[in-house]
Design a protein around this motif. Structure first.
Motif, PDB file in Angstrom:
ATOM      1  N   SER A 249       0.843  -1.200   0.000  1.00 47.65           N
ATOM      2  CA  SER A 249       0.000   0.000   0.000  1.00 47.65           C
ATOM      3  C   SER A 249       0.877   1.249   0.000  1.00 47.65           C
ATOM      4  O   SER A 249       2.093   1.172   0.223  1.00 47.65           O
ATOM      5  CB  SER A 249      -0.925   0.011   1.223  1.00 47.65           C
ATOM      6  OG  SER A 249      -0.158   0.038   2.418  1.00 47.65           O
ATOM      7  N   GLY A 250       0.232   2.395  -0.237  1.00 48.79           N
ATOM      8  CA  GLY A 250       0.945   3.674  -0.203  1.00 48.79           C
ATOM      9  C   GLY A 250       1.807   3.942  -1.413  1.00 48.79           C
ATOM     10  O   GLY A 250       2.688   4.798  -1.368  1.00 48.79           O
ATOM     11  N   ASN A 251       1.566   3.234  -2.515  1.00 48.00           N
ATOM     12  CA  ASN A 251       2.417   3.375  -3.696  1.00 48.00           C
ATOM     13  C   ASN A 251       1.996   4.559  -4.568  1.00 48.00           C
ATOM     14  O   ASN A 251       0.815   4.891  -4.657  1.00 48.00           O
ATOM     15  CB  ASN A 251       2.350   2.098  -4.539  1.00 48.00           C
ATOM     16  CG  ASN A 251       2.942   0.906  -3.824  1.00 48.00           C
ATOM     17  OD1 ASN A 251       4.149   0.766  -3.739  1.00 48.00           O
ATOM     18  ND2 ASN A 251       2.079   0.039  -3.298  1.00 48.00           N
ATOM     19  N   GLN A 252       2.977   5.163  -5.199  1.00 48.00           N
ATOM     20  CA  GLN A 252       2.746   6.151  -6.249  1.00 48.00           C
ATOM     21  C   GLN A 252       3.750   5.877  -7.358  1.00 48.00           C
ATOM     22  O   GLN A 252       4.956   5.921  -7.142  1.00 48.00           O
ATOM     23  CB  GLN A 252       2.898   7.581  -5.740  1.00 48.00           C
ATOM     24  CG  GLN A 252       2.769   8.643  -6.831  1.00 48.00           C
ATOM     25  CD  GLN A 252       1.422   8.597  -7.540  1.00 48.00           C
ATOM     26  OE1 GLN A 252       0.382   8.833  -6.939  1.00 48.00           O
ATOM     27  NE2 GLN A 252       1.431   8.259  -8.823  1.00 48.00           N
ATOM     28  N   TRP A 253       3.227   5.587  -8.555  1.00 48.51           N
ATOM     29  CA  TRP A 253       4.080   5.229  -9.682  1.00 48.51           C
ATOM     30  C   TRP A 253       4.464   6.459 -10.494  1.00 48.51           C
ATOM     31  O   TRP A 253       3.687   7.421 -10.605  1.00 48.51           O
ATOM     32  CB  TRP A 253       3.366   4.220 -10.584  1.00 48.51           C
ATOM     33  CG  TRP A 253       3.195   2.873  -9.936  1.00 48.51           C
ATOM     34  CD1 TRP A 253       2.151   2.456  -9.176  1.00 48.51           C
ATOM     35  CD2 TRP A 253       4.121   1.781  -9.985  1.00 48.51           C
ATOM     36  NE1 TRP A 253       2.348   1.172  -8.742  1.00 48.51           N
ATOM     37  CE2 TRP A 253       3.560   0.723  -9.225  1.00 48.51           C
ATOM     38  CE3 TRP A 253       5.359   1.580 -10.594  1.00 48.51           C
ATOM     39  CZ2 TRP A 253       4.191  -0.502  -9.066  1.00 48.51           C
ATOM     40  CZ3 TRP A 253       5.991   0.360 -10.439  1.00 48.51           C
ATOM     41  CH2 TRP A 253       5.420  -0.663  -9.685  1.00 48.51           C
ATOM     42  N   TYR A 254       5.666   6.404 -11.073  1.00 49.21           N
ATOM     43  CA  TYR A 254       6.197   7.489 -11.894  1.00 49.21           C
ATOM     44  C   TYR A 254       6.732   6.916 -13.204  1.00 49.21           C
ATOM     45  O   TYR A 254       7.233   5.781 -13.239  1.00 49.21           O
ATOM     46  CB  TYR A 254       7.345   8.219 -11.188  1.00 49.21           C
ATOM     47  CG  TYR A 254       6.937   8.949  -9.927  1.00 49.21           C
ATOM     48  CD1 TYR A 254       6.769  10.330  -9.926  1.00 49.21           C
ATOM     49  CD2 TYR A 254       6.725   8.256  -8.737  1.00 49.21           C
ATOM     50  CE1 TYR A 254       6.396  11.001  -8.773  1.00 49.21           C
ATOM     51  CE2 TYR A 254       6.346   8.916  -7.579  1.00 49.21           C
ATOM     52  CZ  TYR A 254       6.185  10.287  -7.604  1.00 49.21           C
ATOM     53  OH  TYR A 254       5.818  10.946  -6.466  1.00 49.21           O
ATOM     54  N   ARG A 255       6.630   7.686 -14.262  1.00 44.85           N
ATOM     55  CA  ARG A 255       7.229   7.328 -15.555  1.00 44.85           C
ATOM     56  C   ARG A 255       8.129   8.467 -15.992  1.00 44.85           C
ATOM     57  O   ARG A 255       7.692   9.613 -16.073  1.00 44.85           O
ATOM     58  CB  ARG A 255       6.153   7.072 -16.611  1.00 44.85           C
ATOM     59  CG  ARG A 255       6.716   6.809 -18.012  1.00 44.85           C
ATOM     60  CD  ARG A 255       5.613   6.521 -19.022  1.00 44.85           C
ATOM     61  NE  ARG A 255       6.145   6.425 -20.368  1.00 44.85           N
ATOM     62  CZ  ARG A 255       6.250   7.445 -21.217  1.00 44.85           C
ATOM     63  NH1 ARG A 255       5.837   8.656 -20.846  1.00 44.85           N
ATOM     64  NH2 ARG A 255       6.761   7.276 -22.417  1.00 44.85           N
ATOM     65  N   ASN A 256       9.385   8.147 -16.242  1.00 45.40           N
ATOM     66  CA  ASN A 256      10.380   9.157 -16.638  1.00 45.40           C
ATOM     67  C   ASN A 256      10.419  10.315 -15.646  1.00 45.40           C
ATOM     68  O   ASN A 256      10.587  11.481 -16.021  1.00 45.40           O
ATOM     69  CB  ASN A 256      10.094   9.674 -18.047  1.00 45.40           C
ATOM     70  CG  ASN A 256      10.200   8.582 -19.097  1.00 45.40           C
ATOM     71  OD1 ASN A 256      10.897   7.588 -18.904  1.00 45.40           O
ATOM     72  ND2 ASN A 256       9.502   8.748 -20.209  1.00 45.40           N
ATOM     73  N   GLY A 257      10.210  10.009 -14.358  1.00 43.71           N
ATOM     74  CA  GLY A 257      10.280  11.022 -13.309  1.00 43.71           C
ATOM     75  C   GLY A 257       9.012  11.814 -13.112  1.00 43.71           C
ATOM     76  O   GLY A 257       8.943  12.652 -12.211  1.00 43.71           O
ATOM     77  N   ASN A 258       7.980  11.564 -13.921  1.00 44.16           N
ATOM     78  CA  ASN A 258       6.719  12.298 -13.818  1.00 44.16           C
ATOM     79  C   ASN A 258       5.659  11.421 -13.163  1.00 44.16           C
ATOM     80  O   ASN A 258       5.521  10.237 -13.503  1.00 44.16           O
ATOM     81  CB  ASN A 258       6.237  12.741 -15.200  1.00 44.16           C
ATOM     82  CG  ASN A 258       7.225  13.663 -15.880  1.00 44.16           C
ATOM     83  OD1 ASN A 258       7.742  14.595 -15.264  1.00 44.16           O
ATOM     84  ND2 ASN A 258       7.511  13.404 -17.149  1.00 44.16           N
ATOM     85  N   ILE A 259       4.912  12.020 -12.239  1.00 47.15           N
ATOM     86  CA  ILE A 259       3.887  11.268 -11.527  1.00 47.15           C
ATOM     87  C   ILE A 259       2.822  10.771 -12.498  1.00 47.15           C
ATOM     88  O   ILE A 259       2.441  11.468 -13.434  1.00 47.15           O
ATOM     89  CB  ILE A 259       3.258  12.139 -10.414  1.00 47.15           C
ATOM     90  CG1 ILE A 259       2.405  11.282  -9.479  1.00 47.15           C
ATOM     91  CG2 ILE A 259       2.459  13.283 -11.002  1.00 47.15           C
ATOM     92  CD1 ILE A 259       1.980  12.026  -8.225  1.00 47.15           C
ATOM     93  N   GLY A 274       9.348   3.394 -21.271  1.00 42.51           N
ATOM     94  CA  GLY A 274       9.786   4.421 -20.340  1.00 42.51           C
ATOM     95  C   GLY A 274      10.511   3.831 -19.156  1.00 42.51           C
ATOM     96  O   GLY A 274      10.617   2.608 -19.001  1.00 42.51           O
ATOM     97  N   SER A 275      11.020   4.740 -18.310  1.00 44.96           N
ATOM     98  CA  SER A 275      11.708   4.348 -17.083  1.00 44.96           C
ATOM     99  C   SER A 275      10.733   4.520 -15.923  1.00 44.96           C
ATOM    100  O   SER A 275      10.291   5.634 -15.627  1.00 44.96           O
ATOM    101  CB  SER A 275      12.951   5.224 -16.873  1.00 44.96           C
ATOM    102  OG  SER A 275      13.598   4.892 -15.668  1.00 44.96           O
ATOM    103  N   TYR A 276      10.385   3.430 -15.255  1.00 43.56           N
ATOM    104  CA  TYR A 276       9.355   3.440 -14.224  1.00 43.56           C
ATOM    105  C   TYR A 276       9.975   3.310 -12.828  1.00 43.56           C
ATOM    106  O   TYR A 276      10.901   2.512 -12.615  1.00 43.56           O
ATOM    107  CB  TYR A 276       8.359   2.304 -14.449  1.00 43.56           C
ATOM    108  CG  TYR A 276       7.476   2.526 -15.651  1.00 43.56           C
ATOM    109  CD1 TYR A 276       6.217   3.103 -15.516  1.00 43.56           C
ATOM    110  CD2 TYR A 276       7.906   2.185 -16.927  1.00 43.56           C
ATOM    111  CE1 TYR A 276       5.402   3.324 -16.614  1.00 43.56           C
ATOM    112  CE2 TYR A 276       7.102   2.403 -18.038  1.00 43.56           C
ATOM    113  CZ  TYR A 276       5.850   2.970 -17.876  1.00 43.56           C
ATOM    114  OH  TYR A 276       5.051   3.194 -18.968  1.00 43.56           O
ATOM    115  N   THR A 277       9.452   4.134 -11.896  1.00 41.66           N
ATOM    116  CA  THR A 277       9.849   4.055 -10.493  1.00 41.66           C
ATOM    117  C   THR A 277       8.595   4.118  -9.635  1.00 41.66           C
ATOM    118  O   THR A 277       7.512   4.469 -10.112  1.00 41.66           O
ATOM    119  CB  THR A 277      10.787   5.213 -10.103  1.00 41.66           C
ATOM    120  OG1 THR A 277      10.152   6.461 -10.439  1.00 41.66           O
ATOM    121  CG2 THR A 277      12.124   5.115 -10.826  1.00 41.66           C
ATOM    122  N   VAL A 278       8.746   3.797  -8.354  1.00 42.21           N
ATOM    123  CA  VAL A 278       7.629   3.871  -7.419  1.00 42.21           C
ATOM    124  C   VAL A 278       8.146   4.421  -6.095  1.00 42.21           C
ATOM    125  O   VAL A 278       9.286   4.150  -5.697  1.00 42.21           O
ATOM    126  CB  VAL A 278       6.967   2.485  -7.234  1.00 42.21           C
ATOM    127  CG1 VAL A 278       7.908   1.497  -6.567  1.00 42.21           C
ATOM    128  CG2 VAL A 278       5.663   2.612  -6.447  1.00 42.21           C
TER     129      VAL A 278
END
Length: 416
Positions: A249-259, A274-278
């Motif tokens: 829980s509490g996740n927020q995904w980003y693509r190329n540094g953008n929410i 793209g480059s994905y982070t969370v």
């Protein structure tokens, strides 16, 4: 004759009384229906602004008296006597708002000099509070908060900012900006207000922003999350890659540094490269970003290069287009600019191209061999018997050439 004159005089008097009464009634009715108005161009002003006060419908007056009453009361009264009314019944005055007017509520009273009619309007001079930034901070306080609004005059006796019920001194930056240090408070969301005291410590004005600032409880920074790709990070166009966070829980995904708006579930389905982070948040604290996972939604692989068996035939060969496999297109059929039908004995080469529709292709060759390896078949013949000539040991025999058939020859072969 005298009686007639007397009677006529009485009728004249009665007529005059009736006429005067009628005119008086009409005049009173006209005045009773006379309802001129007055208004200000705004409901609230800041020091340094000009209040535009305008009257309309004062057609029965040539002059009006305009008077300003202040609340709280002040020993200085503003009056605009004998203000001239325009032919269309309108008039206008400009009233300057001073620093000392902070927190004052004004009543504008207008009286017609000729009609005695009265009209009123109201306006105030108070500071405003439009926004604050940031809107949250720790319960330990110490956050520098910027308040934006109007009416924060340099001549103010004091400026006080309240977070809930706790007051701190505000620092004026300019007429529209004040800063304050948030005091320590319990966790929760509170109103924020600003009070500006007029010069000399007189009137004051207060503006409040409801539920404007949130005190966040102390928290433990969540662990840095990791990302797992369900079936690899590469997919064909039109397909997707499923990414899963290690946090439930509490996740927020980003693509190329953008929410990515709305992407807050544990798993995210990526449908573009793209480059994905969370990042994981809990109790007002956020983790550091995960290591990036690069997703490629693109076909960069050419179809497999097939090994094509030679096409052979005795008399002719008609070639069927071969196929091969592809990672995205599954089955790809070859195309060629060479002939696909051969009727002349010989060996030929066809060049095939296999394209997957995504810009990738491969080529392969195929041999075509037309070779007749079956001999003609001679038809069965009857034995030929002949007697020798008299006195001779031999005989002359005439034999007809036998017929034969062939798998490739055109017509009927004959023997020689």
């Amino acid at each position: 004759m005298k009686n007639l004159l007397k009677k006529s005089s009485k009728w004249r008097v009665l007529y005059l009384i009736t006429l005067i009464s009628t005119l008086t009634f009409v005049g009173v009715s006209a005045f009773n229906n006379y309802q001129p108005t007055v208004m200000s161009d705004k409901d609230d002003y800041a020091p340094g602004e000009i209040a535009i006060i305008t009257g309309y419908g004062w057609t029965q007056d040539s002059l009006v008296d305009v008077h300003f009453e202040e609340e709280p009361a002040h020993d200085h009264h503003h009056g605009y006597h004998d203000t001239k009314v325009n032919p269309d019944g309108s008039w206008k005055i400009e009233f300057p708002i001073e620093d000392r007017h902070l927190g004052v509520a004004f009543t504008v009273i207008v009286n017609g000099k000729q009609s005695g009619a009265e009209a009123r309007t109201y306006f105030t001079d108070a500071p405003t509070l439009a926004s604050i930034s940031p809107t949250s901070g720790p319960t330990t306080g110490g956050t520098l908060v910027t308040l934006t609004g109007s009416g924060y005059v340099s001549s103010a006796s004091s400026i006080t900012v309240k977070f809930g019920n706790l007051s701190v001194t505000g620092t004026r930056i300019n007429n529209n900006t004040v800063t304050a240090i948030a005091p320590a408070q319990s966790a929760g969301t509170l109103d924020v207000s600003i009070t500006v005291v007029a010069p000399g410590g007189g009137n004051s004005g207060t503006a409040t922003l409801a539920n404007a600032y949130t005190y966040n409880a102390p928290c433990t920074t969540p662990d840095k999350p990791t990302i797992t790709a369900q079936s690899g990070t590469t997919a064909c166009p039109g397909s997707t890659v499923t990414l899963t966070s290690s946090a439930s829980s509490g996740n927020q995904w980003y693509r190329n540094g953008n929410i990515i708006s709305g992407a807050t579930s544990q798993s995210f389905t990526a449908n573009e490269s793209g480059s994905y982070t969370v990042i994981v948040s809990a109790n007002g604290c956020s983790s550091s970003a995960s290591e990036p996972t690069v997703v490629t939604i693109e076909d960069v692989t050419a179809p497999d290069t097939p090994t094509i068996a030679a096409a052979t035939g005795e008399c002719s060969v008609t070639v069927t287009a071969p196929t091969t496999t592809d990672n995205c297109a599954s089955i790809v059929t070859g195309t060629t600019s060479n002939p696909t039908e051969y009727t002349t004995q010989g060996t030929y080469t066809i060049s095939w191209t296999f394209s997957d529709g995504n810009g990738n292709s491969t080529t392969a060759t195929q041999q075509v061999i037309v070779k007749d390896e079956i001999a003609p078949v001679i038809a069965a013949t009857e034995p030929v018997t002949a007697n020798t000539d008299a006195g001779a040991c031999s005989a002359r025999v005439e034999i007809s050439a036998p017929e034969a058939s062939d798998n490739c020859a055109v017509g009927t072969p004959t023997g020689t």
